[in-house]
Design a protein around this motif. Structure first.
Motif, PDB file in Angstrom:
ATOM      1  N   LEU A  96       0.840  -1.199   0.000  1.00  0.00           N
ATOM      2  CA  LEU A  96       0.000   0.000   0.000  1.00  0.00           C
ATOM      3  C   LEU A  96       0.878   1.253   0.000  1.00  0.00           C
ATOM      4  CD1 LEU A  96      -2.943   0.896   0.027  1.00  0.00           C
ATOM      5  CD2 LEU A  96      -2.893   0.839   2.526  1.00  0.00           C
ATOM      6  N   ARG A  97       1.994   1.207   0.723  1.00  0.00           N
ATOM      7  CA  ARG A  97       2.898   2.359   0.757  1.00  0.00           C
ATOM      8  C   ARG A  97       3.544   2.572  -0.613  1.00  0.00           C
ATOM      9  NH1 ARG A  97       4.120   0.096   6.032  1.00  0.00           N
ATOM     10  NH2 ARG A  97       3.184   1.453   7.614  1.00  0.00           N
ATOM     11  N   ALA A  98       3.920   1.473  -1.274  1.00  0.00           N
ATOM     12  CA  ALA A  98       4.521   1.595  -2.604  1.00  0.00           C
ATOM     13  C   ALA A  98       3.534   2.208  -3.585  1.00  0.00           C
ATOM     14  CB  ALA A  98       4.982   0.223  -3.098  1.00  0.00           C
ATOM     15  N   ALA A  99       2.270   1.803  -3.488  1.00  0.00           N
ATOM     16  CA  ALA A  99       1.244   2.361  -4.368  1.00  0.00           C
ATOM     17  C   ALA A  99       1.032   3.845  -4.073  1.00  0.00           C
ATOM     18  CB  ALA A  99      -0.056   1.589  -4.196  1.00  0.00           C
ATOM     19  N   ASP A 101       3.142   5.942  -2.859  1.00  0.00           N
ATOM     20  CA  ASP A 101       4.329   6.733  -3.223  1.00  0.00           C
ATOM     21  C   ASP A 101       4.283   7.203  -4.676  1.00  0.00           C
ATOM     22  OD1 ASP A 101       5.349   6.549  -0.705  1.00  0.00           O
ATOM     23  OD2 ASP A 101       6.752   4.917  -1.147  1.00  0.00           O
ATOM     24  N   ALA A 102       3.418   6.598  -5.505  1.00  0.00           N
ATOM     25  CA  ALA A 102       3.302   7.029  -6.901  1.00  0.00           C
ATOM     26  C   ALA A 102       2.681   8.412  -7.002  1.00  0.00           C
ATOM     27  CB  ALA A 102       2.482   6.014  -7.691  1.00  0.00           C
ATOM     28  N   VAL A 177      -6.379   7.253  -0.122  1.00  0.00           N
ATOM     29  CA  VAL A 177      -6.694   5.860  -0.391  1.00  0.00           C
ATOM     30  C   VAL A 177      -8.206   5.774  -0.504  1.00  0.00           C
ATOM     31  CG1 VAL A 177      -6.721   3.526   0.573  1.00  0.00           C
ATOM     32  CG2 VAL A 177      -4.657   4.910   0.740  1.00  0.00           C
ATOM     33  N   LEU A 178      -8.701   5.311  -1.645  1.00  0.00           N
ATOM     34  CA  LEU A 178     -10.137   5.250  -1.906  1.00  0.00           C
ATOM     35  C   LEU A 178     -10.595   3.798  -1.880  1.00  0.00           C
ATOM     36  CD1 LEU A 178     -12.856   6.483  -2.879  1.00  0.00           C
ATOM     37  CD2 LEU A 178     -11.991   6.211  -5.220  1.00  0.00           C
ATOM     38  N   GLY A 179     -11.424   3.437  -0.903  1.00  0.00           N
ATOM     39  CA  GLY A 179     -11.909   2.076  -0.776  1.00  0.00           C
ATOM     40  C   GLY A 179     -13.223   1.866  -1.509  1.00  0.00           C
ATOM     41  N   ALA A 215      -4.206   5.727 -11.436  1.00  0.00           N
ATOM     42  CA  ALA A 215      -3.813   5.377 -10.074  1.00  0.00           C
ATOM     43  C   ALA A 215      -3.673   3.858  -9.941  1.00  0.00           C
ATOM     44  CB  ALA A 215      -4.857   5.877  -9.077  1.00  0.00           C
ATOM     45  N   PRO A 216      -2.774   3.380  -9.096  1.00  0.00           N
ATOM     46  CA  PRO A 216      -2.661   1.943  -8.875  1.00  0.00           C
ATOM     47  C   PRO A 216      -3.878   1.404  -8.135  1.00  0.00           C
ATOM     48  CG  PRO A 216      -1.258   3.133  -7.342  1.00  0.00           C
ATOM     49  CD  PRO A 216      -1.797   4.150  -8.303  1.00  0.00           C
ATOM     50  N   LEU A 217      -4.174   0.137  -8.383  1.00  0.00           N
ATOM     51  CA  LEU A 217      -5.278  -0.539  -7.716  1.00  0.00           C
ATOM     52  C   LEU A 217      -4.704  -1.637  -6.823  1.00  0.00           C
ATOM     53  CD1 LEU A 217      -8.654  -1.600  -9.280  1.00  0.00           C
ATOM     54  CD2 LEU A 217      -7.375  -3.213  -7.873  1.00  0.00           C
TER      55      LEU A 217
END
Length: 257
Positions: A96-99, A101-102, A177-179, A215-217
């Motif tokens: 989640l942190r890597a995502a 960081d984008a 972070v969008l859930g 955005a990454p998923l």
């Protein structure tokens, strides 16, 4: 009255809370016939059908688990971080942190498994600004109560409606972070693909939003290990594809993934 009763029950010691949830879950199983029969039918239609007795046992356990989800929620949301993570183990937080960081926000796809309502609190406690897209419950009082617990956990609540697309894209632009839960019956265009041995409709919303925002998923799930203890699994990010393929094909690929 309902909110007062839930608040009272949530203060019970752990073993008594589990016993109360078992009792309430059994009431639900035996009294709410429509829901019970739908669940039994769905299990029987899957390729993991355990037989008649197994179906009833499985659905009854689901009812007990749902009751415990509700009763334990105020208790867990109110814990400090140390005690919270003593009961909620997180595996894969680095993904989640890597995502994040984008710098484009993160779309988190999850489902109504385990105590999914805890995921907003997990994300917030890991240090992320968190928003959650929700579908209103049929009971207004229940909807207000659940949203209250979400807000207490520090989660920004976004509700389905005419402005939902703009709200979700705005959250991602702010780096949140969008859930999104993706296992409810889709209201728009859906992807049909195999699930548990049968053809099922799958929501394309999470993939659509991720590709729209570039955005990454990240897929996140939670399950109960025992009693009031949980384990969260955070999968490696699914990055938006770059290429000349039609956007609809990219959405379908990401949804399947």
């Amino acid at each position: 009255m309902t909110r007062w009763l839930l608040a009272l029950l949530s203060r019970l010691p752990g073993p008594l809370l589990c016993s109360a949830s078992a009792f309430l879950g059994d009431l639900w199983f035996y009294l709410v016939r429509v829901r019970r029969e739908v669940a039994l039918h769905n299990v029987s239609a899957s390729d993991v059908d355990p037989g008649e007795r197994g179906r009833r046992r499985l659905v009854r356990r689901c009812c007990r688990s749902l009751a415990l989800n509700v009763l334990e929620l105020p208790r867990l949301v109110a814990l400090d971080d140390e005690r919270f993570f003593g009961q909620v183990e997180v595996i894969g937080a680095e993904h989640l942190r890597a995502a994040a960081d984008a710098g484009r926000g993160v779309v988190v796809a999850s489902a109504h498994l385990g105590n999914w309502e805890l995921l907003g609190s997990v994300s917030r406690r890991l240090g992320f600004d968190t928003a959650m897209m929700t579908r209103p419950l049929s009971s207004r009082s229940s909807h207000r109560w659940v949203n209250g617990q979400r807000t207490r956990s520090g989660t920004r609540v976004l509700e389905e409606g005419p402005d939902q697309l703009g709200s979700m894209l705005s959250a991602l632009r702010q780096g949140q972070v969008l859930g999104i839960t993706v296992d409810q019956r889709p209201r728009g265009r859906a992807l049909r693909s195999p699930f548990l041995g049968r053809s099922a409709l799958h929501s394309r919303t999470a993939a659509c939003i991720a590709l729209r925002a570039r955005a990454p998923l990240v897929v996140v799930t939670i399950h109960r290990t025992r009693g009031l203890e949980h384990r969260v699994h955070i999968a490696p990010p699914i990055w938006p594809a770059r290429g000349e393929r039609p956007i609809s094909a990219q959405v379908d690929d990401m949804t399947r993934a």
